[in-house]
Structure formats: structure tokens, C-alpha cells
Motif scaffolding. Structure first.
Motif, PDB file in Angstrom:
ATOM      1  N   ASN A  46      21.512  28.655  27.880  1.00 42.72           N
ATOM      2  CA  ASN A  46      21.691  28.813  26.438  1.00 42.72           C
ATOM      3  C   ASN A  46      22.457  27.614  25.902  1.00 42.72           C
ATOM      4  O   ASN A  46      23.038  26.846  26.669  1.00 42.72           O
ATOM      5  CB  ASN A  46      22.412  30.126  26.101  1.00 42.72           C
ATOM      6  N   ASN A  74      27.388  30.776  21.069  1.00 43.33           N
ATOM      7  CA  ASN A  74      26.089  30.641  21.761  1.00 43.33           C
ATOM      8  C   ASN A  74      25.398  31.988  21.932  1.00 43.33           C
ATOM      9  O   ASN A  74      24.525  32.136  22.787  1.00 43.33           O
ATOM     10  CB  ASN A  74      26.297  30.023  23.147  1.00 43.33           C
ATOM     11  N   SER A 107      21.306  32.104  21.669  1.00 47.16           N
ATOM     12  CA  SER A 107      20.566  30.854  21.842  1.00 47.16           C
ATOM     13  C   SER A 107      19.952  30.771  23.231  1.00 47.16           C
ATOM     14  O   SER A 107      19.573  29.698  23.686  1.00 47.16           O
ATOM     15  CB  SER A 107      21.504  29.660  21.635  1.00 47.16           C
ATOM     16  N   MET A 166      15.584  30.644  18.884  1.00 46.32           N
ATOM     17  CA  MET A 166      16.789  29.867  18.577  1.00 46.32           C
ATOM     18  C   MET A 166      16.832  29.491  17.102  1.00 46.32           C
ATOM     19  O   MET A 166      17.862  29.643  16.439  1.00 46.32           O
ATOM     20  CB  MET A 166      16.840  28.619  19.442  1.00 46.32           C
ATOM     21  N   VAL A 184      19.879  30.253  14.568  1.00 47.69           N
ATOM     22  CA  VAL A 184      20.678  29.181  13.947  1.00 47.69           C
ATOM     23  C   VAL A 184      20.457  29.145  12.440  1.00 47.69           C
ATOM     24  O   VAL A 184      21.388  28.921  11.669  1.00 47.69           O
ATOM     25  CB  VAL A 184      20.332  27.813  14.578  1.00 47.69           C
TER      26      VAL A 184
END
Length: 559
Positions: A278, A435, A438, A447, A451
Motif C-alpha cells: 500500500n 494509507n 491504498s 486508490m 485519494v
């Protein structure tokens, strides 16, 4: 280092005494740790984030598994699947599969699992009904999903994420039991059953009638004893003594210990030792001045040296991220935006960082060593990580010092976890390392969706903690989701556009790849997966057994 080895010695001594009363036959029992942090008390697959590790994967199974090493979806409860047309997906289920109580597994169970979330919108996957139109079962072994709008990347992800539950049991439960019940005697279709538990362990017993024995082979351990180990130093001692067979902890000192103890097994024999699982990001609060300035954020990206962090904090067990945070796995790198990275990518370059800051108007007007904002105002930024997360704490301190080296007044702060989470999700922070979603998956869309989470609200529980708002980028992420995954060229064109916006605006800075922490002992169990023998992804974390953990149980040997 002397203090570290003293702690390891004490840990070895303590664990020898603590686990001297093992009653199970050792060469039939696998001792594991690294994915259980509280006493086992929940086996509810409807709330898998609260359930004991193994609830999904060992007990309850998914339609597919996923092999990130080969980038292949593995037919599991499903024997096959295909797109009938652009908005309809057909699954053929395996015949002869039974629940642990002997009841046949059929298409009705799949339909029930999906439609339960339509009836109870509080169920976490109820959002699937925003784009699923209907689920049909033409016969006991066929399921047809019809979509209002196909979301190809998300669908492939859900195929190996969603645990299927038995209709004949869960249809009799109340809403409260479904949403918050402990499900203490879980009945699944999987290779293991819940046998017993105590405050410090969960014990699984092999299901010798598992349907998968004939398809994949029988898992070797008769029992899995999953231990709650709360100290890294204790875990190191247990690995050295062979009292822990597999660890998915981050264990300091492993690079040094491997040189002296041949029984310690890792994926790579040398740096980085671990697979990349990740991406750790530095999220920046884009709603605060002057952090709302993309020129400042981009300059800061050039000021960070992740190589120092990887080498010193993580002892070479991790590697720096590429500029877009793409994990170095086949399923993601086939879409990698080379052009955007070539034109706009960044690397550690404090000279460039200073030049960009100068150009954007960040100058040390009052000569106190720190730059003022373009309007002349002083500012100071903090980087938060949870107290006790020593690797992140040291990393945050290094990043703060690197910012100060280019004239940005910065400090690392270490609130307790609850305060960290409150500040992160409510937007009461300057910068924060995170994290949490991710990790490795079938598509980089997961991801991007994290994000650049477009559902900006008072609390951001699932990514985009800095509240970056860019409708054009959000639309591109949606377009990516709606593009067939086998059209590599079309996906890359969209990813290039996403990356171009991302690298210009830099709402979050990719730092390093957290490792797929994997240390094993060869004293009892052998043939662990490795770079030289990559038959399985070595993971035992919550919700991840179906991405390699079960195949690892099949591949290891005690002889």
C-alpha cells in the motif's frame, strides 16, 4: 541496537514460558499473528472490518479470489463469469458446494446476499444498488446481474470482496442481529470453521469436507491459532523460537536478524525484504491558507526525500513511491501514466523546491529563517501521525526537517489515535500521513477513488482527507470506472489525464510503499512463498485471505 537485542532476548524468554502448554500437535498447527489487535468477539461478515481476521476467507467465501502476483481473478464460489452485454454479467456457480451445516449452496444465497443490502440500506455495500438494477437466478447455479450503468473496475473489485452468506440462516435474523450481532457460531462454505477462542487467540479447525480440496488442494494446517500479540518485540522473539509461524507485523531488526538466524524467512532475501502492499500519502489540507495554493504543495513534493525514510526508519524494508502512488504490481502498472510522470513528475530536489517557492512568492522577508506567504503573513505547518506509531513518527519528524531545510516552518505532532482520527476526518489538520485504503487491488481505480473521494462532507472517513475539490478530476475517475478493464489503451488515456491534474495540483504526496509485512519461521512449516517461489501472496490480514492467504495454506508443508 544493544537495547533492541536485549528486548528480543527477554521476549524469547517470556514467550517460551507463556506458550509452553501448547496442546495441539505442532506439525498440524499453524500459529499466526499480525492481524488481530483486540480479543476476538465478532464473526459477522456483514461488518467485516469488525470481524476477526479469517471470518472472510477462511469461513465465508467470495465469488472470486484475486492473485495480485499474476493479476488474475480466480474463480472461487463462481466457476466462471462473463459479460453477456455491456450492462449484464452472468456467473455460473460451482456445483457440489455446501455450507458447513450440509445445506447446499445455490444461486439463491448469492441473490439473498445482494438483496439484503437493498432491504437494509445501513449495510455497507448497499450503495451497489445505485448501479445494480436487478439480480436474477435462472437456475440454482446461474446468477445474472443487470446494471443501470456498468462500473467495470468496481465490479471486478467486488467480485473478490463481497462474502456470500447463507439465506437459510440469515433470512431468519432481525435487522439488529444482521447489523450488529456477533454471529458467534458462523456457518460458511470455507476451508475452516470457528472452533474456539479466548482473549488472546482465535482457533480455526480445518473443514475436511471443503469443496475446494478437489479444486485447489487441501490446506495443510489442521488448525490455525491466530494470536493476539501486542508487542513487536514479543513477535520477534516468537518467530525466533518457532512459536509464531507467520507474522504480518512490521518487525524492526529483521534485516539484521536474518543474517544470524537462518530460520527467518522473508519474501526477498535482501532489501527490500517485503513486497509493496500500500502507499503512504502525505495528505494536505487544501481548505487552509496557504496550503490551498497548489504551487506551495507542488514545491513541498520536491522537498521530501523518501529514500532517507526508507533506508533509516524502515531499515530498507520499504521502497519510495513513484510520483503517482501506483503500486509496482502488474494490475496497476499496465495503466501507468508514463507521459504525465515524464512531464510533471517530481523527485527529491531541494534546489527545485526552493526555486518553486521563490517563484510562487514564498520568501523569507523578515529573515527569521522561514518563508512568509506571498501576502507577507507568517505560517507554520504541522504533520500529524498517531502517537506510538514509531515508524510514522520518525518519518514525520524527517519530513518536517526536510521542509525546514527549504525554509518552511514545520513540526511533527503525535496526538493519540482517537485525536488523530478525529482531526483527520473532520479536516482539523494541516498535513497527515495515511494509507488506510491504498492497498493492493485489482485496479488503481480503488486508490483514485480513495485519494480523490468526491463525496466531500463534514467528516471524510474514506480518503480525500484534505477535501480537494475538482469536479473534472472526479469525472475522470468515474470515466475510468466505466471503462472495460481489458481496453488498456482507453484506460491509460484516462489515467494520463488524472495524473496530469494530480501532479499539477498535488493535493496529496505519495511517500513510500508500506510493506506486505511477512516474516515466517521455517522451524515447523516450510515452502513459504517467496520471490523465487511466488505461488501466493502471503497475507493474513482482515479481508485479505482471499488474495493469497488461503493459497499459502495449501502450499506450505510441515515435512
Amino acid at each position: 541496537m544493544r537495547r533492541f537485542f536485549l528486548l528480543v532476548f527477554l521476549a524469547v524468554f517470556l514467550t517460551t514460558a507463556l506458550f509452553a502448554d501448547v496442546v495441539y500437535k505442532r506439525d498440524e498447527t499453524l500459529y499466526a499473528g499480525g492481524g488481530m489487535w483486540s480479543p476476538p468477539s465478532n464473526w459477522n461478515p456483514i461488518t467485516p472490518w469488525n470481524a476477526v481476521t479469517g471470518t472472510v476467507g477462511l469461513i465465508y467465501e467470495t465469488l472470486y479470489g484475486y492473485d495480485p502476483l499474476k493479476d488474475e481473478l480466480i474463480p472461487w464460489l463462481a466457476e466462471s463469469g462473463r459479460w453477456l452485454q455491456k450492462n449484464a454479467f452472468e456467473i455460473k456457480l460451482r456445483k457440489g458446494v455446501t455450507w458447513h451445516d450440509g445445506t447446499p449452496f445455490t444461486s439463491k444465497d448469492v441473490k439473498f446476499t445482494l438483496e439484503l443490502a437493498k432491504q437494509i440500506p445501513e449495510i455497507s455495500y448497499s450503495y451497489l444498488w445505485n448501479w445494480i438494477a436487478k439480480v436474477e437466478t435462472p437456475d440454482d447455479y446461474t446468477v445474472v446481474f443487470t446494471f443501470t450503468v456498468p462500473r467495470y473496475h468496481e465490479w471486478n473489485y467486488q467480485l473478490y470482496q463481497l462474502p456470500i452468506i447463507p439465506q437459510h440462516i440469515w433470512s431468519k435474523r432481525s435487522k439488529d442481529e444482521i447489523l450488529s450481532g456477533a454471529n458467534e457460531k458462523p456457518i460458511g462454505t470455507g476451508p475452516y470453521m470457528a472452533e474456539t477462542y479466548s482473549d488472546d487467540r482465535m482457533i480455526y479447525l480445518r473443514n475436511d469436507s471443503w469443496w475446494g480440496n478437489k479444486v485447489f488442494g487441501q490446506p495443510k494446517p489442521k488448525r490455525i491459532v491466530y494470536l493476539r500479540v501486542l508487542s513487536n518485540n514479543v513477535a520477534v522473539g516468537m518467530i525466533l523460537k518457532g512459536e509464531l509461524d507467520i507474522s504480518n507485523f512490521f518487525l524492526p531488526g529483521i534485516p539484521t536478524l536474518k543474517k544470524s538466524y537462518s530460520q527467518i524467512h522473508t519474501w526477498f532475501d535482501k532489501e527490500p525484504y517485503m513486497l509493496s502492499d500500500n502507499t503512504a500519502y502525505l495528505f494536505i489540507n487544501t481548505t487552509k491558507k496557504p496550503l490551498n495554493d497548489p504551487n506551495l504543495r507542488r514545491a513541498l513534493a520536491f522537498a521530501i526525500d523518501p529514500n532517507v525514510i526508507a533506508r533509516t526508519v524502515f531499515e530498507g524494508q520499504v521502497v519510495p513511491s513513484n510520483p503517482v502512488g501506483f503500486l509496482p504490481i502488474k494490475g496497476w502498472m499496465k495503466y501507468y501514466p508514463e507521459n504525465a510522470v515524464k512531464q510533471l513528475g517530481f523527485k527529491y530536489d531541494p534546489k527545485t523546491a526552493r526555486e518553486l517557492l521563490d517563484k510562487a512568492g514564498y520568501k523569507d522577508v523578515n529573515k527569521d529563517g522561514y518563508r512568509e506567504a506571498p501576502d507577507g503573513s507568517k505560517f507554520k505547518v504541522s504533520i500529524i501521525v498517531p502517537f506510538g506509531w514509531t515508524d510514522w513518527m520518525e518519518s514525520a519528524k524527517l519530513i518536517a526537517s526536510q521542509f525546514r531545510a527549504v525554509g518552511i516552518n514545520a513540526e511533527a505532532q503525535f496526538p493519540d489515535y482517537s485525536k488523530y482520527w478525529e482531526d483527520l476526518t473532520s479536516g482539523k489538520f494541516d498535513m497527515a500521513i495515511n494509507n488506510f485504503n491504498s492497498q493492493m487491488s485489482v485496479s488503481p481505480w480503488t486508490m483514485f477513488n480513495w485519494v480523490f473521494n468526491s463525496n466531500i462532507d463534514e467528516y471524510m472517513y474514506n480518503g480525500n482527507f484534505g477535501r480537494y475539490n475538482n469536479p473534472k478530476l472526479f469525472d475522470l475517475v468515474t470515466q475510468l470506472n466505466m471503462t472495460p478493464m481489458d481496453d488498456i489503451a482507453a484506460n491509460k488515456r484516462i489515467v494520463e489525464q488524472i495524473a496530469e491534474i494530480f501532479l499539477k495540483d498535488m493535493p496529496a504526496i505519495p511517500l513510500w510503499y508500506n510493506g506486505m509485512w511477512f516474516q515466517a519461521s521455517t522451524q515447523v512449516w516450510k515452502n513459504w512463498p517467496s520471490e523465487k517461489n511466488p505461488y501466493a501472496y502471503p497475507v493474513t490480514w482482515v479481508g485479505r485471505w482471499q488474495t493469497g492467504g488461503i493459497l499459502m495454506l495449501i502450499g506450505i508443508s510441515s515435512k
